[in-house]
Design a protein around this motif. Structure first.
Motif, PDB file in Angstrom:
ATOM      1  N   ARG A 249       0.730  -1.069  -0.179  1.00  0.00           N
ATOM      2  CA  ARG A 249      -0.103  -0.064   0.212  1.00  0.00           C
ATOM      3  C   ARG A 249       1.041   1.145  -0.100  1.00  0.00           C
ATOM      4  O   ARG A 249       1.669   1.451   1.167  1.00  0.00           O
ATOM      5  CB  ARG A 249      -0.824   0.034   1.382  1.00  0.00           C
TER       6      ARG A 249
ATOM      7  N   THR B 188      -0.728   1.584   8.531  1.00  0.00           N
ATOM      8  CA  THR B 188      -1.116   0.496   7.136  1.00  0.00           C
ATOM      9  C   THR B 188      -0.395   0.175   6.124  1.00  0.00           C
ATOM     10  O   THR B 188      -0.033  -0.491   5.371  1.00  0.00           O
ATOM     11  CB  THR B 188      -2.373  -0.316   6.758  1.00  0.00           C
TER      12      THR B 188
ATOM     13  N   GLN C 246       2.361   0.824   3.670  1.00  0.00           N
ATOM     14  CA  GLN C 246       3.381   0.149   3.803  1.00  0.00           C
ATOM     15  C   GLN C 246       4.952   0.870   2.414  1.00  0.00           C
ATOM     16  O   GLN C 246       6.480   0.812   3.384  1.00  0.00           O
ATOM     17  CB  GLN C 246       3.491  -0.681   2.541  1.00  0.00           C
TER      18      GLN C 246
END
Ligand code: FAD
Length: 494
Positions: free
Chosen positions: A52, A70, A72
């Motif tokens: 992501r 969350t 990345q």
């Protein structure tokens, strides 16, 4: 392009917290692209490896859209800072990593022009202009997004291929809807903006000196401060009423007070002071300021003196009201809850404000009321994606804390304060006769929470009003795989 990972000495700085210390991310790696091609490659690799990605420009996001555990791959475009006149487009090109302050500096020194944009020089243009972007000069010149001529975006097609595209406001541009979505749709929605082109809506020549408004020849700032202890509920109410009445009377596009912008700082009593600060431009500035303060401050019956200072536009823009942005102000955890007003506060809203601002709680917080309207209100609600075009005030309940123990009482105070300002509309400023939703540049994830938004009006209507379905179509076309998303991002379908 080099990946910056945990062992690199740059990692902790780059992955570290930015303006709002409430949020922290932990990307697997960070990339610092220096060209549009670098950004395409960065996005392509993230998509290929199913990681992501998220983009950061100036790091002034007020919610955790970038600093999100969350995420990345962090694509930080802050090395892309070019600012130049592009003769082919007859517009100023500003790369997404430039700060607002650097843009002011280059436009002023190069051509004596200005883009009316936000107040803090450290904001990145990347995440700012596409959210509408209001500031000190908005009543005189409008929003930054009103000057957007074109945008260069890196996004991903339905097959997973990253590519760059240019969209302009030209009537025959097949990508015009993509341009439109960047005039108020907000950051992190359609892809990564690598460059903006800026030009006045009515400029059609090729002379850079007239492609944007001339910068003010000078700025007169004013400051008034009272001790909180000199106020009782009656004088407090009168002050807020007067500020609202002045804003109602003087926010038309033909108001002689258009060059004047003012903020009423209704600080919590813990902070000791209530203040008005603002500025005006032009030779009439001292008179406009005097009349503004005479209408607002005089009738409350408390003595005041106004501190007026003149400076060049650039000197002001690079360090506006230094006491507001003094060292340490950017070392806080903060929550900001914004609301647009079409009419002044009602008596019961003023009573609510008095109750919260004098509450016996150990917090730092305030209610800020900024004058709005003027030139902003000359644009129709669907001409750009910034839908709120007949407001007189932008209001924000704010709080900030450094000690982690401050989090719970501060959040509790600011959330309940805001909710209680709108008891008849589910705790939020729904579009109605008095209020008109909220500003996406001041995102507030509470608007998407059934606990804090009980109006039945979804968060996206509060931000975008009738423009939302059109933004959804742009999202479906230009980011069909929803590679770019966050808690308040545009969804292709409801
Ligand atoms: C101190 C302070 C003062 C402010 N004053 C004003 C003001 O006067 N007027 C006003 O309108 N707003 C103001 N804001 C709000 C500000 O405009 C927004 O927070 C804006 O999104 C910040 O942009 P950034 O690039 O600095 O932030 P970032 O944290 O880098 O990004 C913010 C959001 O935009 C996205 N984004 C960033 N870069 C890009 C890009 N290149 N392409 C696509 N999406 C991108 C991010 O993914 C994220 O969702 C202020 C904020 C702060 C903290």
């Amino acid at each position: 392009m080099e990946k910056i990972t945990l062992n690199d000495i740059r990692y902790s700085d780059l992955a570290g917290k930015r303006f709002n210390k409430r949020f922290a991310g932990k990307p697997e790696y960070i990339l610092l692209p220096e060209s549009t091609k670098d950004v395409v490659d960065a996005v392509q690799e993230a998509v290929n490896s199913k990681r992501r990605p998220v983009v950061r420009s100036g790091g002034h996001c007020l919610e955790g859209f970038v600093s999100d555990p969350t995420v990345q791959v962090l694509i930080d475009v802050s090395l892309m800072t070019g600012i130049y006149y592009d003769a082919e487009k007859a517009a100023f090109a500003v790369e997404a990593g430039a700060t607002v302050g650097e843009m002011y500096r280059r436009l002023f020194l190069g051509w004596g022009v200005v883009l009316p944009a936000g107040e803090h020089p450290g904001i990145g243009v990347g995440g700012h202009i596409l959210g509408g972007a209001f500031g000190f000069l908005c009543r005189e010149y409008g929003l930054a997004a009103d000057y957007l001529y074109g945008v260069e975006l890196v996004t991903v097609d339905a097959s997973g291929k990253a590519f760059s595209v240019i969209a302009t406001r030209e009537a025959d541009d097949p990508n015009r809807e993509l341009w439109w979505a960047h005039t108020g749709g907000g950051g992190g929605n359609f892809g990564i903006v690598t460059r903006y082109w800026l030009r006045s809506p009515d400029s059609n020549g090729t002379d850079p000196f007239s492609a944007l408004p001339k910068a003010p020849a000078s700025i007169s700032t004013f400051r008034v401060a009272w001790d909180w202890k000199d106020f009782d509920e009656l004088s407090f109410s009168r002050l807020v009423q007067n500020f609202g009445a002045w804003s109602l009377q003087n926010s038309d596009s033909d108001s002689p007070y258009k060059p004047l912008f003012s903020i009423l700082f209704l600080n919590h009593r813990n902070l000791g002071k209530i203040e008005i600060k603002g500025l005006s431009t032009g030779t009439n500035a001292p008179r406009l300021i005097d009349e503004h303060l005479a209408a607002i401050a005089k009738p409350i019956g408390l003595p005041y003196t106004s501190q007026i200072e003149e400076s060049s536009w650039l000197r002001f823009a690079l360090n506006p009201f230094p006491e507001l942005f003094q060292p340490g102000f950017d070392n806080v955890q903060a929550k900001i809850k914004d609301a647009f007003f079409r009419r002044p506060f009602s008596d019961s809203q003023i009573a609510t404000a008095y109750k919260y601002l004098t509450a016996d709680v150990k917090i730092g917080g305030m209610l800020g009321m900024a004058t709005y309207g003027g030139k902003v209100n000359t644009v129709s609600p669907d001409a750009t994606a910034s839908a709120q075009r007949d407001c007189i005030l932008d209001v924000a309940c704010n709080t900030g804390w450094m000690d982690p123990k401050g989090a719970a009482p501060s959040m509790d105070w600011v959330r309940n304060f805001y909710k209680d300002l709108f008891p008849d509309s589910g705790g939020v400023p729904v579009p109605n006769q008095q209020t008109d939703g909220s500003m996406i540049n001041h995102p507030d994830t509470d608007l998407a929470s059934p606990e804090w938004n009980q109006s039945g009006i979804p968060w996206y209507t509060l931000y975008y009003k009738e423009n939302y379905p059109r933004l959804q179509k742009v999202k479906a076309k230009w980011d069909p795989l929803d590679i770019f998303y966050h808690a308040l991002s545009i969804r292709a379908a409801d």
